[in-house]
Scaffold this motif. Sequence first.
Motif, PDB file in Angstrom:
ATOM      1  N   LEU A 176       0.859  -1.184   0.000  1.00  0.00           N
ATOM      2  CA  LEU A 176       0.000   0.000   0.000  1.00  0.00           C
ATOM      3  C   LEU A 176       0.892   1.229   0.000  1.00  0.00           C
ATOM      4  O   LEU A 176       1.421   1.626   1.024  1.00  0.00           O
ATOM      5  CB  LEU A 176      -0.915  -0.003   1.226  1.00  0.00           C
ATOM      6  N   ASP A 177       1.081   1.771  -1.182  1.00  0.00           N
ATOM      7  CA  ASP A 177       1.889   2.978  -1.357  1.00  0.00           C
ATOM      8  C   ASP A 177       1.027   3.944  -2.156  1.00  0.00           C
ATOM      9  O   ASP A 177       1.156   4.046  -3.375  1.00  0.00           O
ATOM     10  CB  ASP A 177       3.195   2.637  -2.083  1.00  0.00           C
ATOM     11  N   GLY A 178       0.076   4.568  -1.478  1.00  0.00           N
ATOM     12  CA  GLY A 178      -0.950   5.352  -2.161  1.00  0.00           C
ATOM     13  C   GLY A 178      -2.102   4.444  -2.540  1.00  0.00           C
ATOM     14  O   GLY A 178      -3.174   4.502  -1.966  1.00  0.00           O
ATOM     15  N   ASP A 179      -1.881   3.552  -3.503  1.00  0.00           N
ATOM     16  CA  ASP A 179      -2.860   2.545  -3.912  1.00  0.00           C
ATOM     17  C   ASP A 179      -2.327   1.160  -3.551  1.00  0.00           C
ATOM     18  O   ASP A 179      -1.136   0.989  -3.307  1.00  0.00           O
ATOM     19  CB  ASP A 179      -3.068   2.592  -5.439  1.00  0.00           C
ATOM     20  N   VAL A 180      -3.226   0.181  -3.563  1.00  0.00           N
ATOM     21  CA  VAL A 180      -2.803  -1.204  -3.361  1.00  0.00           C
ATOM     22  C   VAL A 180      -2.148  -1.684  -4.646  1.00  0.00           C
ATOM     23  O   VAL A 180      -2.724  -1.560  -5.730  1.00  0.00           O
ATOM     24  CB  VAL A 180      -3.995  -2.114  -2.995  1.00  0.00           C
ATOM     25  N   LYS A 181      -0.924  -2.188  -4.532  1.00  0.00           N
ATOM     26  CA  LYS A 181      -0.197  -2.743  -5.675  1.00  0.00           C
ATOM     27  C   LYS A 181       0.049  -4.228  -5.396  1.00  0.00           C
ATOM     28  O   LYS A 181       0.239  -4.619  -4.251  1.00  0.00           O
ATOM     29  CB  LYS A 181       1.128  -2.016  -5.862  1.00  0.00           C
TER      30      LYS A 181
END
Length: 191
Positions: A176-181
């Motif tokens: 989770l770095d801004g959005d879930v990747k």
Amino acid sequence: MADEYDEEFGELGLVIGDFNIPSRASELPPQFKDLLVPNKVQYVFCTGNVGNRETTDWLKTLSGNTHLVKGDFDESKDIPETKIIQIGSWKLALVHGHQIVPAGDNESLYTFLKEMEADVLITGYTGVAKVSTVEKKYILNPGSVTGGFNGQQKSIPSFLILEFKKEKIQVFIYTLDGDVKIDKQELLLQK
């Protein structure tokens, strides 16, 4: 027909740890909480440092087959330091990782893995998600699911999903770095 189904759609395991709730984080990120719901995985492997009973109880709702080891901040006396789990052809060793010096060192982790006579070592403690191959064996670290402070810096919240097949494991790394990747790696059984 059953064998074909098993090979095509393997059993799923959640690898999660280092929550550190409430000491270093107040709760799971909502984006992860929405993904982690009961009966989606067959196994839960927790590397410890959960932090409180409510979080431990929630973890146990995700699967009837939950495996938990004691982290360096876990106070319960009922939780083992290490655990061995056999899933099909795969032998997994589970440990928090604070017992291994230097922390996160692949050579030290590999030595521990050999002592446990396992194919895969699941360990936490460093707060950083990582999948490593050492001498045809595998070391998995789910990182910190909350991104709680790991002693040096904030880490990116993360966990792993494992899809077990007869001769391989698909590893899905959720961050989770801004959005879930989601990143994917494959482990092949070496005998």
